[in-house]
Design a protein around this motif. Structure first.
Motif, PDB file in Angstrom:
ATOM      1  N   SER A 148      -6.563   5.536   0.092  1.00 26.46           N
ATOM      2  CA  SER A 148      -5.099   5.377  -0.278  1.00 26.46           C
ATOM      3  C   SER A 148      -4.116   4.813   1.044  1.00 26.46           C
ATOM      4  CB  SER A 148      -4.354   6.681  -0.459  1.00 26.46           C
ATOM      5  OG  SER A 148      -4.883   6.910  -1.970  1.00 26.46           O
ATOM      6  N   LEU A 149      -3.294   3.970   1.087  1.00 30.45           N
ATOM      7  CA  LEU A 149      -2.654   3.501   2.065  1.00 30.45           C
ATOM      8  C   LEU A 149      -1.053   3.785   1.721  1.00 30.45           C
ATOM      9  CD1 LEU A 149      -2.436   1.542   4.486  1.00 30.45           C
ATOM     10  CD2 LEU A 149      -1.903  -0.372   2.949  1.00 30.45           C
ATOM     11  N   VAL A 150      -0.536   4.321   2.932  1.00 34.70           N
ATOM     12  CA  VAL A 150       0.980   4.521   2.851  1.00 34.70           C
ATOM     13  C   VAL A 150       1.365   3.680   4.239  1.00 34.70           C
ATOM     14  CG1 VAL A 150       2.731   6.308   3.172  1.00 34.70           C
ATOM     15  CG2 VAL A 150       0.560   6.860   2.045  1.00 34.70           C
ATOM     16  N   VAL A 151       2.171   2.837   3.659  1.00 35.17           N
ATOM     17  CA  VAL A 151       3.063   1.855   4.649  1.00 35.17           C
ATOM     18  C   VAL A 151       4.481   2.575   5.063  1.00 35.17           C
ATOM     19  CG1 VAL A 151       3.948  -0.441   5.478  1.00 35.17           C
ATOM     20  CG2 VAL A 151       1.982   0.070   3.535  1.00 35.17           C
ATOM     21  N   ALA A 152       4.656   2.752   6.201  1.00 35.85           N
ATOM     22  CA  ALA A 152       5.823   3.252   6.766  1.00 35.85           C
ATOM     23  C   ALA A 152       6.181   2.745   8.189  1.00 35.85           C
ATOM     24  CB  ALA A 152       5.668   4.928   6.976  1.00 35.85           C
ATOM     25  N   LYS A 335       2.147  -3.901  -6.875  1.00 32.63           N
ATOM     26  CA  LYS A 335       0.888  -4.743  -7.002  1.00 32.63           C
ATOM     27  C   LYS A 335      -0.393  -3.898  -6.760  1.00 32.63           C
ATOM     28  CE  LYS A 335       3.662  -8.330  -4.728  1.00 32.63           C
ATOM     29  NZ  LYS A 335       3.854  -9.618  -3.740  1.00 32.63           N
ATOM     30  N   PHE A 336      -0.724  -3.114  -6.045  1.00 34.24           N
ATOM     31  CA  PHE A 336      -1.890  -2.349  -5.851  1.00 34.24           C
ATOM     32  C   PHE A 336      -1.803  -0.899  -6.010  1.00 34.24           C
ATOM     33  CE2 PHE A 336      -1.436  -6.355  -3.496  1.00 34.24           C
ATOM     34  CZ  PHE A 336      -2.641  -7.023  -3.732  1.00 34.24           C
ATOM     35  N   ASP A 337      -2.646  -0.368  -6.868  1.00 36.61           N
ATOM     36  CA  ASP A 337      -2.492   1.148  -7.348  1.00 36.61           C
ATOM     37  C   ASP A 337      -2.521   2.022  -6.213  1.00 36.61           C
ATOM     38  OD1 ASP A 337      -1.942   0.252  -9.850  1.00 36.61           O
ATOM     39  OD2 ASP A 337      -3.730   0.908 -10.679  1.00 36.61           O
ATOM     40  N   ASN A 338      -3.374   1.647  -5.242  1.00 39.54           N
ATOM     41  CA  ASN A 338      -3.397   2.820  -4.132  1.00 39.54           C
ATOM     42  C   ASN A 338      -2.747   2.381  -2.718  1.00 39.54           C
ATOM     43  OD1 ASN A 338      -4.987   0.314  -3.341  1.00 39.54           O
ATOM     44  ND2 ASN A 338      -6.855   1.550  -2.582  1.00 39.54           N
ATOM     45  N   VAL A 339      -1.530   1.759  -3.101  1.00 45.53           N
ATOM     46  CA  VAL A 339      -0.662   1.236  -1.928  1.00 45.53           C
ATOM     47  C   VAL A 339       0.511   1.981  -2.257  1.00 45.53           C
ATOM     48  CG1 VAL A 339       0.416  -0.384  -0.698  1.00 45.53           C
ATOM     49  CG2 VAL A 339      -2.175  -0.725  -1.429  1.00 45.53           C
ATOM     50  N   TRP A 340       1.135   2.581  -1.316  1.00 45.38           N
ATOM     51  CA  TRP A 340       2.430   3.328  -1.294  1.00 45.38           C
ATOM     52  C   TRP A 340       3.563   2.818  -0.186  1.00 45.38           C
ATOM     53  CZ3 TRP A 340       2.575   6.712  -5.547  1.00 45.38           C
ATOM     54  CH2 TRP A 340       1.372   6.876  -5.916  1.00 45.38           C
ATOM     55  N   ALA A 341       4.771   2.993  -0.253  1.00 45.48           N
ATOM     56  CA  ALA A 341       5.541   2.876   0.894  1.00 45.48           C
ATOM     57  C   ALA A 341       6.663   3.754   0.987  1.00 45.48           C
ATOM     58  CB  ALA A 341       6.082   1.278   0.864  1.00 45.48           C
ATOM     59  N   ILE A 342       7.176   3.915   2.016  1.00 48.23           N
ATOM     60  CA  ILE A 342       8.419   4.844   2.101  1.00 48.23           C
ATOM     61  C   ILE A 342       9.215   4.533   3.412  1.00 48.23           C
ATOM     62  CG2 ILE A 342       7.172   6.096   4.244  1.00 48.23           C
ATOM     63  CD1 ILE A 342       8.481   8.696   2.724  1.00 48.23           C
TER      64      ILE A 342
END
Length: 466
Positions: A148-152, A335-342
């Protein structure tokens, strides 16, 4: 198999959320993690952004705590923070520095000191995203995989977007300053307090701005300082705003417009600063009809234009504007199920503030946990809540709180004496000056402060099949 080839083979594998049992750490692989939280990519002149800022640190700690609370703890090092910054900055404090209320050293701490031992800290920045292979590439060329990727990463402050600005900020006698950088926020106070007469000009650009109320917060503090020290009749204050009104939410905008008129502050709307001439002390603004006007200044406080980071623009995870494309309620990538952003880097259509992070982080955490644990998103939805504590003078603050649709969502309006948060209050002032910084350093970054919910993590109803 050679180590680099083995890592490459692993990075080509798609994450399998069906294999729930594999979530517990079973490998010592250093280039693949259960969760990777990404900070910013690069530093630029006068820019001291927080890299993995309030969003990254907060959500990393909340994710770790959420799995522990569910009886499914992650192993030490399963969550990695990717960032090479030396310091973390409390950016809301820069307004207080500019107003002479705090020393700027109080607004930063070594990043290492804020990352607990159960989180891995990779001291590198990201150069590129490869969501098809669930990996990122760092500026050194290293590939790091994730489940899982979280972009912050925050946003980019475009100091070069205004001709002559960088030079003016570097000149101690220019009269030009900005609260939007650690390097210059103390210059704001020096310039503001030294002014005895003349024209004080405060700017705000059109478009996205970190905490859209901050450009006028420092103006109101300057106005009050000049009144208290007997200089009010010798200093003319003007607000040049690229937006059409004082604030995006009508309730607060109307109150601020009335305040502007009462205090004799000039209002010039749809004026964007395009250049600064320190030799002649002139600021050039472009109006909505593309004509320009030159304005003489003695003191000039500048808020530069802002936008998405270069390494996100054009990447597979970005939308057309360059923000990380996410669902506005779940914070999951569209776009991608295992990518998140905050936070500031995301496409969320709300103001970019630290307060917004306090509402976003538990939603992202709950949904990420649910996807990993059950394969579907939880019923945790972000309603766009954000807050902008608008300083209107020493000892007074207007607490603007609102959600999607620019509708007020106030925390104190149901309590006696706080029925209208558009009325400045000393109580709100001390929340901004004293409580919020304390809560930020001691609880929010550790994942245990939830803004309007205080120390209580919001509860969400059980998820339903999707």
């Amino acid at each position: 198999m050679h180590a680099s080839r083995r890592a490459g083979a692993l990075l080509k594998l798609k994450p399998s959320f069906a294999a729930r049992a594999r979530w517990a750490s079973t490998t010592a692989e250093k280039d693949k993690y259960k969760v990777v939280v990404v900070g910013a990519a690069a530093d630029t002149a006068f820019r001291a952004n927080p890299f993995v800022g309030s969003g990254g640190l907060t959500v990393a700690n909340q994710i770790y705590s959420r799995f522990r609370a569910a009886g499914k703890p992650l192993a030490k090092g399963d969550i990695a923070i990717l960032d090479d910054a030396e310091y973390h900055y409390y950016q809301p404090g820069w307004t207080l520095v500019g107003a002479g209320l705090k020393e700027k050293a109080e607004t930063r701490k070594p990043l290492d000191s804020l990352i607990p031992s159960h989180l891995a800290h990779i001291k590198e920045n990201v150069k590129a995203f490869s969501p098809q292979s669930s990996s990122v590439t760092t500026t050194s060329g290293r590939e790091i995989g994730y489940e899982s990727l979280v972009v912050a990463t925050g946003l980019q402050i475009n100091w070069g977007g205004i001709t002559g600005l960088s030079k003016a900020l570097a000149d101690p006698s220019s009269g030009v300053s900005s609260i939007y950088s650690y390097n210059t926020c103390d210059k704001v106070w020096k310039d503001l307090d030294a002014l005895r007469s003349g024209n004080a000009v405060f700017t705000q650009p059109a478009g996205v701005v970190k905490c859209a109320g901050a450009p006028q917060k420092i103006m109101w503090m300057a106005w009050d300082r000049y009144q208290q020290t007997g200089r009010g009749d010798k200093i003319k204050i003007d607000f040049y705003n690229g937006m059409p009104t004082m604030f995006s939410v009508k309730k607060y905008s109307d109150a601020l417009e009335n305040l502007r008129k009462e205090r004799g502050v000039g209002g010039h709307f749809q004026h964007n600063l395009v250049s600064v001439d320190t030799g002649n002390r002139k600021a050039t603004f472009k109006k909505s009809d593309n004509s320009t006007v030159d304005v003489d200044y003695t003191l000039l406080h500048v808020v530069p234009p802002m936008g998405p980071l270069d390494f996100i623009k054009g990447s597979p995870i970005a939308d057309e504007a360059g923000w990380v494309a996410v669902d506005k309620e779940t914070l999951r990538s569209t776009k991608f199920d295992n990518v998140w952003a905050i936070g500031d880097c995301s496409s969320l259509p709300t103001s970019k503030t630290a307060a917004a992070i306090t509402a976003q982080a538990p939603v992202l955490t709950e949904n990420l946990f649910s996807v990993v644990d059950t394969g579907k998103v939880a019923n945790a939805n972000y309603d766009g809540y954000t807050s902008c504590p608008l300083l209107t003078g020493y000892g007074q603050l207007m607490l603007a709180e609102f959600k999607y649709g620019l509708e007020p969502k106030e925390s104190f309006s149901s309590y006696p004496f706080f029925d209208d948060q558009a009325i400045p209050s000393r109580f709100f002032y001390h929340l901004k000056k004293d409580l919020f910084p304390w809560a930020y350093w001691n609880y929010m970054l550790k994942g245990s402060w939830f803004g309007a919910s205080g120390f209580i993590r919001p509860k969400y109803p059980p998820s339903t099949p999707q």
